[in-house]
Design an enzyme around this catalytic site. Structure first.
Site, mmCIF file in Angstrom:
data_model
loop_
_atom_site.group_PDB
_atom_site.id
_atom_site.type_symbol
_atom_site.label_atom_id
_atom_site.label_comp_id
_atom_site.label_asym_id
_atom_site.label_seq_id
_atom_site.Cartn_x
_atom_site.Cartn_y
_atom_site.Cartn_z
ATOM 1 N N ARG A 235 56.548 96.275 1.397
ATOM 2 C CA ARG A 235 56.952 96.678 2.847
ATOM 3 C C ARG A 235 58.856 97.630 2.697
ATOM 4 O O ARG A 235 59.043 98.347 2.929
ATOM 5 C CB ARG A 235 57.817 95.433 3.349
ATOM 6 C CG ARG A 235 57.253 94.327 4.124
ATOM 7 C CD ARG A 235 57.200 92.913 4.195
ATOM 8 N NE ARG A 235 58.390 93.199 5.372
ATOM 9 C CZ ARG A 235 59.325 91.877 5.464
ATOM 10 N NH1 ARG A 235 59.149 90.768 4.672
ATOM 11 N NH2 ARG A 235 59.711 91.775 6.298
ATOM 12 N N GLU B 134 54.905 91.226 0.106
ATOM 13 C CA GLU B 134 56.798 91.447 0.214
ATOM 14 C C GLU B 134 57.138 93.318 -0.346
ATOM 15 O O GLU B 134 57.866 94.061 0.156
ATOM 16 C CB GLU B 134 57.261 90.484 0.000
ATOM 17 C CG GLU B 134 57.547 89.361 0.387
ATOM 18 C CD GLU B 134 57.949 88.356 0.205
ATOM 19 O OE1 GLU B 134 59.036 88.492 0.786
ATOM 20 O OE2 GLU B 134 58.350 86.859 -0.707
ATOM 21 N N LEU B 135 56.928 93.370 -1.485
ATOM 22 C CA LEU B 135 57.015 95.019 -2.012
ATOM 23 C C LEU B 135 56.374 95.207 -1.811
ATOM 24 O O LEU B 135 57.284 96.635 -1.035
ATOM 25 C CB LEU B 135 56.058 94.334 -3.535
ATOM 26 C CG LEU B 135 56.897 95.816 -4.376
ATOM 27 C CD1 LEU B 135 57.985 95.952 -4.943
ATOM 28 C CD2 LEU B 135 55.789 95.457 -5.674
ATOM 29 N N ARG C 226 59.274 100.886 1.869
ATOM 30 C CA ARG C 226 57.861 102.357 2.314
ATOM 31 C C ARG C 226 58.822 103.575 1.879
ATOM 32 O O ARG C 226 57.357 104.452 1.706
ATOM 33 C CB ARG C 226 57.860 102.259 3.929
ATOM 34 C CG ARG C 226 57.521 101.163 4.820
ATOM 35 C CD ARG C 226 57.614 101.611 6.509
ATOM 36 N NE ARG C 226 59.200 100.703 7.028
ATOM 37 C CZ ARG C 226 58.987 100.753 8.187
ATOM 38 N NH1 ARG C 226 57.959 101.534 9.043
ATOM 39 N NH2 ARG C 226 60.150 100.920 8.518
ATOM 40 N N TYR D 108 65.651 107.265 -7.210
ATOM 41 C CA TYR D 108 66.952 105.956 -8.025
ATOM 42 C C TYR D 108 67.358 105.488 -6.511
ATOM 43 O O TYR D 108 67.933 104.566 -6.893
ATOM 44 C CB TYR D 108 67.888 106.835 -8.692
ATOM 45 C CG TYR D 108 68.294 106.862 -10.082
ATOM 46 C CD1 TYR D 108 66.616 106.564 -10.771
ATOM 47 C CD2 TYR D 108 68.802 108.267 -10.519
ATOM 48 C CE1 TYR D 108 66.281 107.352 -11.812
ATOM 49 C CE2 TYR D 108 68.790 108.021 -11.572
ATOM 50 C CZ TYR D 108 67.372 107.829 -12.417
ATOM 51 O OH TYR D 108 67.326 108.330 -13.702
ATOM 52 N N ARG D 109 67.498 105.887 -5.583
ATOM 53 C CA ARG D 109 68.551 105.434 -4.476
ATOM 54 C C ARG D 109 67.341 104.351 -3.792
ATOM 55 O O ARG D 109 67.985 102.968 -2.580
ATOM 56 C CB ARG D 109 68.365 106.592 -3.185
ATOM 57 C CG ARG D 109 68.713 106.514 -2.059
ATOM 58 C CD ARG D 109 69.092 107.028 -0.681
ATOM 59 N NE ARG D 109 69.735 106.769 0.423
ATOM 60 C CZ ARG D 109 70.284 107.422 1.739
ATOM 61 N NH1 ARG D 109 70.113 108.770 1.355
ATOM 62 N NH2 ARG D 109 70.860 106.821 2.786
ATOM 63 N N LEU E 28 45.569 97.080 -7.485
ATOM 64 C CA LEU E 28 44.132 96.717 -7.803
ATOM 65 C C LEU E 28 43.408 96.508 -6.933
ATOM 66 O O LEU E 28 43.933 95.592 -5.428
ATOM 67 C CB LEU E 28 44.596 95.422 -9.184
ATOM 68 C CG LEU E 28 43.282 95.041 -9.311
ATOM 69 C CD1 LEU E 28 43.516 94.356 -10.269
ATOM 70 C CD2 LEU E 28 43.008 94.174 -8.408
ATOM 71 N N ARG F 159 66.422 92.378 -2.863
ATOM 72 C CA ARG F 159 65.531 91.438 -3.841
ATOM 73 C C ARG F 159 66.289 90.649 -4.918
ATOM 74 O O ARG F 159 65.116 89.175 -5.237
ATOM 75 C CB ARG F 159 63.981 91.872 -3.834
ATOM 76 C CG ARG F 159 63.302 92.992 -2.301
ATOM 77 C CD ARG F 159 63.028 92.188 -1.265
ATOM 78 N NE ARG F 159 62.281 92.524 -0.630
ATOM 79 C CZ ARG F 159 61.639 92.130 0.324
ATOM 80 N NH1 ARG F 159 61.936 90.543 0.312
ATOM 81 N NH2 ARG F 159 60.909 92.427 1.386
ATOM 82 N N SER G 93 72.033 110.047 -0.781
ATOM 83 C CA SER G 93 70.768 111.127 -1.446
ATOM 84 C C SER G 93 70.370 111.786 -1.939
ATOM 85 O O SER G 93 69.173 112.384 -2.523
ATOM 86 C CB SER G 93 71.120 112.406 0.137
ATOM 87 O OG SER G 93 71.993 112.993 -0.255
#
Length: 250
Positions: free
Chosen positions: A95, A92-93, A97, A189-190, A104, A199, A71
């Site tokens: 997703r 995909e990116l 959230r 960062y998390r 763009l 990925r 956290s």
């Protein structure tokens, strides 16, 4: 003929830390790494650094990640401007959230001169590349023709901006998934660690894996104590992956 857009990841923002007056603590780091340590020590008021193993910023953050106190990694953030990425990859990116995005808009930006991203599976085969670029050129020609006809169809619309938007939002339906897009991505960062773990894996699509590796290389320069546990290696097919034994949130 469609131009090929190379992937580019540009660092555009990162956290600045301002130590509050009156707190009896100092660190050997700055920016997001200092903020991460401060947030962790604030939980326990351990300003005096009683444990020699966690007295340095790097030692403290290593311990934080090792014990899963993730956290505190959520306070610091990094923003990238990414270009040379396909619409397919950004589907995909987005997703992920916990990131924030500004992409763009094909409704406002005409795409008749847009560049494309060659799928990794085509790159080493000139014949496949030729078939691919021919298909892209055909779809762009169709897009341009549709745009022209749609603008004529909506000619009675007095608002020029709305008229163009109506035409573009309809014509874009024929554009390929390989159309290049550009996007600003901000994450803490998390969230970035989770993205890299997911990925940069050999199980991820190669294009988004390349993006994850490119982001990781930038992140390591910004916050080495937070991201240097990820190790980049090369697979037999020449593509790269990144792994970490501490990436437990994948």
């Amino acid at each position: 003929m469609a131009e090929i857009a190379p992937l580019r990841v540009q660092l555009i923002a990162k956290t600045e830390f301002m130590a509050p007056p009156g707190v009896p603590w100092e660190t050997d780091a700055d920016g997001g790494e200092a903020l991460t340590e401060f947030a962790g020590r604030a939980c326990y008021q351990s300003w005096s650094k009683p444990n020699p193993k966690t007295a340095t910023n790097a030692g403290y953050i290593s311990h934080i990640i090792d014990v899963g106190h993730f956290s505190v990694l959520e306070h610091a953030s990094v923003s990238f401007y990414i270009s040379g990425i396909s619409r397919s990859a950004t589907h995909e990116l987005i997703r992920h959230r916990h990131f924030s995005y500004s992409q763009l808009s094909q409704r406002y930006v005409p795409e008749h001169d847009s560049e494309v991203v060659v799928p990794p599976g085509f790159e080493d085969d000139p014949e496949l590349v030729e078939i691919f670029t021919s298909a892209v050129d055909a779809s762009r020609a169709t897009y341009t023709e549709l745009l022209k006809r749609l603008e004529a169809k909506f000619a009675d619309q007095p608002n020029a901006v709305l008229r163009r938007k109506q035409a573009r939002q309809a014509a874009r339906a024929v554009l390929p998934n390989a159309t290049e897009t550009r996007i600003v991505v901000t994450g803490n960062y998390r969230a970035w660690r989770h993205f890299i773990a997911m990925r940069a894996s050999e199980h991820a699509d190669v294009e988004i894996r390349r993006l994850a590796i490119a982001c990781l290389r930038e992140l390591v320069t910004v916050a080495p104590a937070v991201f240097s546990d990820f190790v980049i290696s090369t697979l037999a097919d020449g593509s790269e992956v990144a792994t970490s034994p501490l990436a437990t949130e994948a």
